[in-house]
Design a protein around this motif. Structure first.
Motif, PDB file in Angstrom:
ATOM      1  N   VAL A  84       0.841  -1.207   0.000  1.00 46.06           N
ATOM      2  CA  VAL A  84       0.000   0.000   0.000  1.00 46.06           C
ATOM      3  C   VAL A  84       0.871   1.250   0.000  1.00 46.06           C
ATOM      4  O   VAL A  84       0.604   2.223  -0.732  1.00 46.06           O
ATOM      5  CB  VAL A  84      -0.945  -0.006   1.222  1.00 46.06           C
ATOM      6  CG1 VAL A  84      -1.610   1.349   1.387  1.00 46.06           C
ATOM      7  CG2 VAL A  84      -2.002  -1.091   1.059  1.00 46.06           C
ATOM      8  N   ILE A  85       1.929   1.251   0.808  1.00 46.03           N
ATOM      9  CA  ILE A  85       2.846   2.396   0.846  1.00 46.03           C
ATOM     10  C   ILE A  85       3.495   2.614  -0.516  1.00 46.03           C
ATOM     11  O   ILE A  85       3.629   3.751  -0.991  1.00 46.03           O
ATOM     12  CB  ILE A  85       3.918   2.186   1.936  1.00 46.03           C
ATOM     13  CG1 ILE A  85       3.258   2.179   3.322  1.00 46.03           C
ATOM     14  CG2 ILE A  85       5.003   3.253   1.856  1.00 46.03           C
ATOM     15  CD1 ILE A  85       4.193   1.796   4.443  1.00 46.03           C
ATOM     16  N   ILE A  86       3.891   1.517  -1.165  1.00 48.36           N
ATOM     17  CA  ILE A  86       4.504   1.609  -2.493  1.00 48.36           C
ATOM     18  C   ILE A  86       3.513   2.200  -3.489  1.00 48.36           C
ATOM     19  O   ILE A  86       3.854   3.084  -4.288  1.00 48.36           O
ATOM     20  CB  ILE A  86       4.993   0.220  -2.951  1.00 48.36           C
ATOM     21  CG1 ILE A  86       6.182  -0.231  -2.104  1.00 48.36           C
ATOM     22  CG2 ILE A  86       5.375   0.234  -4.435  1.00 48.36           C
ATOM     23  CD1 ILE A  86       6.584  -1.678  -2.319  1.00 48.36           C
ATOM     24  N   ILE A  87       2.281   1.721  -3.467  1.00 40.05           N
ATOM     25  CA  ILE A  87       1.257   2.226  -4.391  1.00 40.05           C
ATOM     26  C   ILE A  87       1.038   3.720  -4.176  1.00 40.05           C
ATOM     27  O   ILE A  87       0.997   4.508  -5.132  1.00 40.05           O
ATOM     28  CB  ILE A  87      -0.067   1.456  -4.201  1.00 40.05           C
ATOM     29  CG1 ILE A  87       0.088  -0.001  -4.660  1.00 40.05           C
ATOM     30  CG2 ILE A  87      -1.199   2.120  -4.983  1.00 40.05           C
ATOM     31  CD1 ILE A  87      -1.098  -0.873  -4.327  1.00 40.05           C
ATOM     32  N   LEU A  88       0.919   4.129  -2.919  1.00 45.76           N
ATOM     33  CA  LEU A  88       0.688   5.541  -2.625  1.00 45.76           C
ATOM     34  C   LEU A  88       1.876   6.402  -3.037  1.00 45.76           C
ATOM     35  O   LEU A  88       1.699   7.542  -3.494  1.00 45.76           O
ATOM     36  CB  LEU A  88       0.396   5.716  -1.131  1.00 45.76           C
ATOM     37  CG  LEU A  88      -0.918   5.091  -0.630  1.00 45.76           C
ATOM     38  CD1 LEU A  88      -1.046   5.256   0.878  1.00 45.76           C
ATOM     39  CD2 LEU A  88      -2.120   5.712  -1.338  1.00 45.76           C
ATOM     40  N   SER A  89       3.083   5.863  -2.890  1.00 42.26           N
ATOM     41  CA  SER A  89       4.262   6.637  -3.305  1.00 42.26           C
ATOM     42  C   SER A  89       4.280   6.825  -4.815  1.00 42.26           C
ATOM     43  O   SER A  89       4.643   7.898  -5.317  1.00 42.26           O
ATOM     44  CB  SER A  89       5.541   5.944  -2.833  1.00 42.26           C
ATOM     45  OG  SER A  89       5.756   4.741  -3.537  1.00 42.26           O
ATOM     46  N   PHE A  90       3.879   5.800  -5.561  1.00 42.18           N
ATOM     47  CA  PHE A  90       3.810   5.927  -7.018  1.00 42.18           C
ATOM     48  C   PHE A  90       2.729   6.940  -7.423  1.00 42.18           C
ATOM     49  O   PHE A  90       2.934   7.765  -8.321  1.00 42.18           O
ATOM     50  CB  PHE A  90       3.518   4.578  -7.660  1.00 42.18           C
ATOM     51  CG  PHE A  90       4.764   3.757  -7.924  1.00 42.18           C
ATOM     52  CD1 PHE A  90       5.862   4.308  -8.549  1.00 42.18           C
ATOM     53  CD2 PHE A  90       4.810   2.420  -7.561  1.00 42.18           C
ATOM     54  CE1 PHE A  90       7.001   3.551  -8.798  1.00 42.18           C
ATOM     55  CE2 PHE A  90       5.939   1.659  -7.806  1.00 42.18           C
ATOM     56  CZ  PHE A  90       7.040   2.227  -8.420  1.00 42.18           C
ATOM     57  N   LEU A  91       1.573   6.855  -6.771  1.00 45.28           N
ATOM     58  CA  LEU A  91       0.493   7.793  -7.088  1.00 45.28           C
ATOM     59  C   LEU A  91       0.910   9.236  -6.777  1.00 45.28           C
ATOM     60  O   LEU A  91       0.618  10.168  -7.537  1.00 45.28           O
ATOM     61  CB  LEU A  91      -0.766   7.429  -6.299  1.00 45.28           C
ATOM     62  CG  LEU A  91      -1.506   6.164  -6.769  1.00 45.28           C
ATOM     63  CD1 LEU A  91      -2.615   5.800  -5.792  1.00 45.28           C
ATOM     64  CD2 LEU A  91      -2.088   6.372  -8.162  1.00 45.28           C
ATOM     65  N   GLU A  92       1.595   9.407  -5.651  1.00 48.68           N
ATOM     66  CA  GLU A  92       2.093  10.738  -5.301  1.00 48.68           C
ATOM     67  C   GLU A  92       3.052  11.247  -6.365  1.00 48.68           C
ATOM     68  O   GLU A  92       3.011  12.419  -6.751  1.00 48.68           O
ATOM     69  CB  GLU A  92       2.784  10.671  -3.939  1.00 48.68           C
ATOM     70  CG  GLU A  92       3.288  12.011  -3.410  1.00 48.68           C
ATOM     71  CD  GLU A  92       4.694  12.351  -3.903  1.00 48.68           C
ATOM     72  OE1 GLU A  92       5.005  13.557  -3.992  1.00 48.68           O
ATOM     73  OE2 GLU A  92       5.458  11.407  -4.228  1.00 48.68           O
ATOM     74  N   ARG A  93       3.898  10.371  -6.881  1.00 47.86           N
ATOM     75  CA  ARG A  93       4.870  10.746  -7.919  1.00 47.86           C
ATOM     76  C   ARG A  93       4.144  11.131  -9.207  1.00 47.86           C
ATOM     77  O   ARG A  93       4.491  12.117  -9.866  1.00 47.86           O
ATOM     78  CB  ARG A  93       5.796   9.556  -8.181  1.00 47.86           C
ATOM     79  CG  ARG A  93       7.007   9.905  -9.019  1.00 47.86           C
ATOM     80  CD  ARG A  93       8.163  10.335  -8.139  1.00 47.86           C
ATOM     81  NE  ARG A  93       9.332  10.614  -8.949  1.00 47.86           N
ATOM     82  CZ  ARG A  93       9.749  11.824  -9.263  1.00 47.86           C
ATOM     83  NH1 ARG A  93       9.062  12.880  -8.859  1.00 47.86           N
ATOM     84  NH2 ARG A  93      10.847  12.018  -9.967  1.00 47.86           N
ATOM     85  N   ILE A  94       3.113  10.339  -9.560  1.00 42.42           N
ATOM     86  CA  ILE A  94       2.368  10.602 -10.796  1.00 42.42           C
ATOM     87  C   ILE A  94       1.659  11.953 -10.731  1.00 42.42           C
ATOM     88  O   ILE A  94       1.733  12.766 -11.661  1.00 42.42           O
ATOM     89  CB  ILE A  94       1.356   9.468 -11.055  1.00 42.42           C
ATOM     90  CG1 ILE A  94       2.093   8.189 -11.479  1.00 42.42           C
ATOM     91  CG2 ILE A  94       0.340   9.873 -12.122  1.00 42.42           C
ATOM     92  CD1 ILE A  94       1.199   6.977 -11.565  1.00 42.42           C
ATOM     93  N   TYR A  95       0.979  12.238  -9.619  1.00 42.72           N
ATOM     94  CA  TYR A  95       0.210  13.472  -9.522  1.00 42.72           C
ATOM     95  C   TYR A  95       1.110  14.696  -9.299  1.00 42.72           C
ATOM     96  O   TYR A  95       0.748  15.817  -9.658  1.00 42.72           O
ATOM     97  CB  TYR A  95      -0.846  13.354  -8.427  1.00 42.72           C
ATOM     98  CG  TYR A  95      -1.982  12.471  -8.861  1.00 42.72           C
ATOM     99  CD1 TYR A  95      -2.895  12.902  -9.815  1.00 42.72           C
ATOM    100  CD2 TYR A  95      -2.114  11.178  -8.362  1.00 42.72           C
ATOM    101  CE1 TYR A  95      -3.922  12.085 -10.236  1.00 42.72           C
ATOM    102  CE2 TYR A  95      -3.140  10.353  -8.788  1.00 42.72           C
ATOM    103  CZ  TYR A  95      -4.046  10.813  -9.725  1.00 42.72           C
ATOM    104  OH  TYR A  95      -5.054   9.995 -10.144  1.00 42.72           O
ATOM    105  N   GLU A  96       2.283  14.471  -8.745  1.00 36.29           N
ATOM    106  CA  GLU A  96       3.254  15.559  -8.639  1.00 36.29           C
ATOM    107  C   GLU A  96       3.692  16.005 -10.032  1.00 36.29           C
ATOM    108  O   GLU A  96       3.738  17.201 -10.330  1.00 36.29           O
ATOM    109  CB  GLU A  96       4.465  15.097  -7.823  1.00 36.29           C
ATOM    110  CG  GLU A  96       5.550  16.169  -7.709  1.00 36.29           C
ATOM    111  CD  GLU A  96       6.806  15.632  -7.033  1.00 36.29           C
ATOM    112  OE1 GLU A  96       7.827  16.319  -7.080  1.00 36.29           O
ATOM    113  OE2 GLU A  96       6.751  14.504  -6.485  1.00 36.29           O
TER     114      GLU A  96
END
Length: 683
Positions: free
Chosen positions: A215-227
């Protein structure tokens, strides 16, 4: 083309597509001119992007599809380690830009797009790996409905790559229209979590840890994408891609649902493991007979296993010889002197070991117990070891708690000790048989086992009238039947037949009773019961042996029957209204025939309803295989027709009618095989 070559081909095509996209973007940014003709530029670029997505996913579909199902923590570890590596690469890229002295990494469109393309590649790898790992786990022990829902979801998800040809904003209603069906189907699939039930307590904790990290990995990727979506001018923006967002949503949803289910299952895991351990205790006791251990070896096993089963703090076992003298004494958690003091206090309170078990909830409440109060033991369970009305010994279990033995514990230990008593008796009889007529003694042992384990009374409730006939053949076999009250309106009834004859069949029947008594208390669906029973039976039966079994769960409140048939004779249901009858056929493989973990696909659960006056006929093959002088078998059709003709009879009358008819047909009152007949009439 084999699966390995096919996988490599998919991955090669994905790499080529990714490189072509990267090359085109470099040309557009650096030279303001795509190497693709202008009127085809957007279309072909999106085709290349879609090709990259599809071939990456197809490569992982082939790769993960060949992996063995069942090692669920290994599959989750694969998702985590893939995500950890890709996150690490992504962080290196981000850090390289942030800590660089050259502002080109922060402002140059070419560099930012190249680095973002690397992110696209590693994110796609992570999502493809996770998507097909979840597929394997969701479809574990799948039903037809689950299989259909998943394939619709998978095909729609892969089809959503066409969104690459359109530009969506994440708040766009069209974007939501594309993603909503995928979200709904993904949510439905996410709740098919049968794999959770097959994890031990420790494995569930490990799964919780891995899922949390994923879950942490998924959220980090999503944060990177939306950044990047907010701060960068991108030619390809994953934040506006329905396909990528659908996979992220699916994985995040599955992780959260799995975490919740695992957390809710944790309190029951230890109970299930304890129940399964009780099944193993019956196996261990049965195996001691097969490998020829000495009678003395049984005593230590009996004391240790009994204490483990009921979580006793101490125990002692006294074994008597055939003349009533003390033959063996075993103690655990208590000194011999303290045993002597406790026995003396019991005698002073007129508590003597008889043929019936006795339960003392609080010994401190009795008189003459001053000398044993310091020991701290409060509740006692005194169980005689009986066989053929002969006292073989006494087992005493002690706990430090007041009223420390609940009914379920007592029922299980009574069954266990009963089987141990028969086993001890069998050891002695087998030893005597070596000195006398061994074959005749074996038949006597087996018949003793069979009589001891079969219930003498099977009253269920006033809504069911029941009658039973069971008779062994000259050559002893292993017919088995039993019942258990799940609730005042729900009852489990089992009937089975052990392959082979002689004492081994009788011992295997004892094993079947132990497995039934331990598993039935879990109130599992009938197909899950059969699967666990097959796992337990398969570990101790010889490969040439198996057990056929039919299990029925009858609900008298709503008049329904749930059943599964493991290779046993099909039951007959007689309709009281139109005086017709039907066989309750169904897919099912005998217990012990499949020992490679695939038994679940060989067993099915069936449901039906009944009316007042309907009759259910259960039987073993000794009845329908009875033959006359011409070697013609009595057969299933004769039995069914006779049942229809006598549908107004009581179960006892119908049992007598059928047995008399079979004996008249065969010309003998003696069956060549074991014969068991159960008839239930519903009111």
């Amino acid at each position: 083309m084999n699966s390995k070559n096919l996988r490599n081909s998919y991955f090669l095509l994905a790499i080529v597509s990714w490189l072509l996209i990267l090359a085109d973007d470099i040309a557009v940014i650096e030279f303001s001119q795509s190497f693709i003709p202008l009127f085809f530029s957007d279309i072909i670029l999106n085709i290349l992007l879609s090709t990259f997505f599809l071939f990456t996913f197809l490569g992982f579909k082939v790769d993960i599809g060949t992996k063995r199902t069942g090692h669920f923590n290994d599959l989750l570890w694969q998702v985590f380690i893939t995500g950890a590596i890709t996150v690490f690469i992504s962080l290196i890229i981000k850090s390289f830009g942030l800590f660089s002295q050259n502002t080109i990494f922060l402002s140059d469109p070419l560099v930012s797009n190249i680095l973002y393309h690397v992110n696209i590649g590693i994110i796609t790898i992570f999502l493809a790996n996770g998507f097909y790992v979840w597929k394997k786990m969701i479809l574990y022990q799948k039903s037809n409905r689950t299989n259909i829902v998943w394939h619709i979801f998978e095909y729609l998800t892969l089809l959503s790559v066409i969104s690459n040809f359109f530009s969506f904003d994440i708040s766009d209603p069209v974007f939501l229209a594309f993603s909503s069906p995928l979200t709904i189907l993904g949510l439905i699939s996410a709740f098919n979590l049968k794999w959770v039930a097959f994890l031990s307590y420790k494995q569930k904790w490990r799964s919780i840890l891995l899922l949390s990290l994923i879950v942490i990995i998924i959220l980090s990727f999503l944060e990177r994408i939306y950044e990047h979506h907010i701060t960068s001018n991108l030619l390809i923006d994953l934040a506006e891609n329905v396909f990528i967002q659908a996979i992220f949503g699916f994985m995040l949803l599955n992780c959260i649902v799995s975490l919740l289910v695992l957390l809710f299952n944790l309190p029951t895991s230890s109970v299930f493991e304890q129940k399964f351990g009780e099944v193993m205790l019956f196996q261990k006791l049965h195996q001691s007979l097969q490998v020829g251990e000495k009678e003395e070896d049984m005593y230590d096993m009996l004391v240790t296993s009994s204490m483990t089963t009921v979580m006793a703090d101490a125990a002692w076992l006294e074994i008597r010889d055939n003349n009533g003298g003390l033959k063996a004494f075993k103690n655990k958690g208590i000194d011999e002197y303290d045993v002597f003091e406790i026995k003396k206090a019991l005698r002073k309170n007129q508590i003597n070991i008889t043929s019936e078990p006795q339960y003392i909830k609080d010994i401190v409440a009795y008189q003459h117990t001053d000398k044993i109060k310091h020991l701290g033991f409060k509740s006692f369970l005194l169980i005689p070891l009986m066989s053929n009305n002969q006292l073989l010994g006494t087992l005493v279990l002690l706990k430090n708690l007041h009223d420390g033995f609940d009914k379920e514990m007592v029922d299980i230990i009574f069954t266990f000790v009963s089987q141990a008593s028969i086993s001890i008796k069998n050891f002695r009889l087998m030893s005597d048989a070596i000195q006398t007529e061994r074959y005749q003694e074996e038949l006597k042992i087996a018949k003793d086992v069979q009589r001891s384990l079969l219930p003498t009374s099977m009253f269920l409730n006033i809504s069911i009238e029941l009658s039973v006939y069971s008779k062994g053949a000259k050559e002893v076999g292993g017919d088995y039947y039993d019942s258990y009250e799940l609730s005042p309106t729900r009852f489990a009834i089992a009937i089975g037949d052990v392959s082979g004859h002689g004492t081994s069949a009788a011992f295997n029947m004892a094993q079947m009773k132990g497995v039934f008594q331990s598993l039935v208390t879990l109130d599992l669906p009938v197909d899950d019961f059969m699967n666990h029973a097959n796992n337990a039976i398969g570990r101790c039966l010889e490969k040439k042996n198996f057990i056929t079994l039919s299990l029925f769960v009858i609900n008298t409140e709503n008049q329904t029957i749930e059943y599964a048939r493991a290779g046993h004779c099909p039951a007959i249901l007689i309709d009281s209204k139109d005086h017709s009858a039907s066989f309750l056929d169904g897919k099912g493989l005998g217990l012990g025939l499949s020992r490679n973990g695939t038994y679940k696909k060989h067993i099915h659960k069936y449901d039906l309803s009944y009316k007042s006056g309907d009759i259910l006929i259960l039987y073993t093959d000794g009845l329908v295989e009875a033959h006359n002088a011409s070697r013609d078998e009595y057969g299933y059709e004769r039995l069914k027709q006779l049942g229809v003709e006598n549908a107004t009879s009581t179960p006892k009358q119908l049992v007598d009618t059928i047995i008399e008819n079979v004996q008249h047909f065969s010309g003998s009152t003696q069956f060549e095989d074991d014969c068991t007949l159960l008839i239930l009439k519903f009111s």
